[in-house]
Design a protein around this motif. Sequence first.
Motif, short mmCIF file in Angstrom:
data_model
loop_
_atom_site.label_atom_id
_atom_site.label_comp_id
_atom_site.label_asym_id
_atom_site.label_seq_id
_atom_site.Cartn_x
_atom_site.Cartn_y
_atom_site.Cartn_z
N ALA A 133 -65.90 76.59 -82.38
CA ALA A 133 -65.97 76.57 -80.92
C ALA A 133 -66.72 75.34 -80.40
O ALA A 133 -66.34 74.75 -79.39
N ARG A 134 -67.76 74.96 -81.12
CA ARG A 134 -68.52 73.77 -80.71
C ARG A 134 -67.64 72.53 -80.74
O ARG A 134 -67.73 71.67 -79.85
N SER A 135 -66.77 72.43 -81.72
CA SER A 135 -65.91 71.26 -81.83
C SER A 135 -64.87 71.20 -80.72
O SER A 135 -64.31 70.13 -80.45
N LYS A 136 -64.62 72.34 -80.06
CA LYS A 136 -63.62 72.40 -78.99
C LYS A 136 -64.24 72.63 -77.61
O LYS A 136 -63.55 73.01 -76.67
N LYS A 137 -65.56 72.39 -77.49
CA LYS A 137 -66.27 72.47 -76.21
C LYS A 137 -66.18 73.85 -75.57
O LYS A 137 -66.13 73.99 -74.35
N ARG A 138 -66.19 74.90 -76.40
CA ARG A 138 -66.10 76.27 -75.89
C ARG A 138 -67.23 77.14 -76.41
O ARG A 138 -67.19 78.36 -76.23
N LEU A 139 -68.27 76.56 -76.99
CA LEU A 139 -69.31 77.36 -77.63
C LEU A 139 -70.01 78.28 -76.63
O LEU A 139 -70.20 79.47 -76.90
N GLY A 140 -70.40 77.75 -75.50
CA GLY A 140 -71.09 78.57 -74.50
C GLY A 140 -70.19 79.56 -73.79
O GLY A 140 -70.67 80.42 -73.05
N ASP A 141 -68.88 79.45 -74.02
CA ASP A 141 -67.90 80.31 -73.34
C ASP A 141 -67.37 81.42 -74.23
O ASP A 141 -66.40 82.09 -73.87
N LEU A 142 -67.99 81.62 -75.40
CA LEU A 142 -67.55 82.70 -76.28
C LEU A 142 -67.89 84.05 -75.66
O LEU A 142 -69.02 84.28 -75.21
N LYS A 143 -66.93 84.95 -75.65
CA LYS A 143 -67.14 86.34 -75.26
C LYS A 143 -66.68 87.21 -76.44
O LYS A 143 -65.60 87.00 -76.97
N TRP A 144 -67.50 88.19 -76.80
CA TRP A 144 -67.24 88.98 -78.00
C TRP A 144 -67.01 90.44 -77.65
O TRP A 144 -67.67 90.99 -76.76
N PHE A 145 -66.10 91.09 -78.37
CA PHE A 145 -66.06 92.54 -78.42
C PHE A 145 -67.16 92.97 -79.40
O PHE A 145 -67.14 92.59 -80.58
N VAL A 146 -68.12 93.76 -78.93
CA VAL A 146 -69.30 94.10 -79.73
C VAL A 146 -69.49 95.62 -79.69
O VAL A 146 -69.25 96.27 -78.67
N LYS A 147 -69.95 96.19 -80.82
CA LYS A 147 -70.29 97.61 -80.84
C LYS A 147 -71.34 97.91 -79.78
O LYS A 147 -72.31 97.17 -79.61
N ASP A 148 -71.17 99.02 -79.08
CA ASP A 148 -72.02 99.36 -77.94
C ASP A 148 -73.50 99.40 -78.32
O ASP A 148 -74.37 98.96 -77.56
N VAL A 149 -73.79 99.90 -79.51
CA VAL A 149 -75.20 100.04 -79.93
C VAL A 149 -75.89 98.69 -80.06
O VAL A 149 -77.13 98.61 -79.98
N PHE A 150 -75.12 97.62 -80.21
CA PHE A 150 -75.70 96.29 -80.44
C PHE A 150 -76.48 95.79 -79.22
O PHE A 150 -77.38 94.96 -79.37
N LYS A 151 -76.18 96.32 -78.04
CA LYS A 151 -76.88 95.83 -76.84
C LYS A 151 -78.36 96.21 -76.84
O LYS A 151 -79.14 95.67 -76.04
N TYR A 152 -78.75 97.11 -77.73
CA TYR A 152 -80.16 97.51 -77.81
C TYR A 152 -80.94 96.67 -78.83
O TYR A 152 -82.14 96.87 -79.00
N VAL A 153 -80.26 95.75 -79.49
CA VAL A 153 -80.91 94.93 -80.52
C VAL A 153 -81.59 93.73 -79.87
O VAL A 153 -80.94 92.94 -79.19
N PRO A 154 -82.92 93.58 -80.08
CA PRO A 154 -83.61 92.42 -79.48
C PRO A 154 -83.01 91.11 -79.98
O PRO A 154 -82.55 90.99 -81.11
N GLY A 155 -83.01 90.13 -79.11
CA GLY A 155 -82.49 88.82 -79.49
C GLY A 155 -81.02 88.71 -79.17
O GLY A 155 -80.61 88.53 -78.01
#
Length: 309
Positions: A113-135
């Motif tokens: 993504a960095r090589s294609k200028k889209r690194l900051g624009d990544l959006k991920w499908f993430v397991k719901d429980v992950f939102k409670y993980v610090p960082g």
Amino acid sequence: MPLKPLPEPDSKLERCSGLVRGSIASSFLFSTLLACNVIQTASIVIKLFSQTAFRRVNRWIANLWWGWCALIAEKVYCTEFIMSGDDVPIRENAIVVLNHQAMADITVMFSFARSKKRLGDLKWFVKDVFKYVPGAGWGMLFLDCLFVKRNWMDDRDHIHRVFDKIMNYNIPLWLMVFGEGTRLSPSKIILSQEYAGKRGFTPLQHVLFPRTKGFVATVQALNGHVQVVYDVTIGYVEGVPTLWQWIKGYVRRVNVHVRRFLIDDLPEEKDAISAWLVRLFEEKDALLDSFYRNGFFPTTLPTPGKASK
């Protein structure tokens, strides 16, 4: 079947060096990530006045921290990324479909993504429980990532709200989709093969049978905003690394094969889109089979269903 895990180095000196490298890198990345969380939290004040400015701040933070992850691999550890398949233009809105073998897959995509200028624009499908993980989990809450419970009835309304926001605010993105829904393992391969066989599909050897509902909803909802689908197949050379092995600098070479499909060339009906994704994973399975036999991805697509047992 899944590639074997990456072995630890035989040399005690190399193992000790890796431990030192990994401790330094992880300490730097985790401490700076928590600092980024503080800035992201403060950016809520900006959101009260400007949604656009709020997203710009958080895009900058994502680009900065994910960029450090990519640069450590590329410049410090000198990991070689061997790209093949279609070249893709920079800053193109895309749905990115990946095979999922390990958490290290995510760090591979940082460099792409960095090589294609889209690194900051990544959006991920993430397991719901992950939102409670610090960082990382807390940080992704500010990036319009999709936290899902992997139950379509529970996730559908939330997913469509995020998609509506992306469309209404014309948010640039690479939407990252692990079509298998989970990481690969020998036991999951067996269950996947049984599922496919009962439904008359080709049992896959190196990937899991894909979950199609989320992909279908994504294609239909974002059509017009997203121009393309990238099929990205990641192949490790000596074995599948853990995230800790990646941080210790043990991964020297990664092969990444990319195929680019125009959204306008995909079918429109739900069942046809679902069948298209299944076919894509059959082809991805054939690509991986060729890679494991030859050590590189082929220049032409192998025939699906001919994977070695």
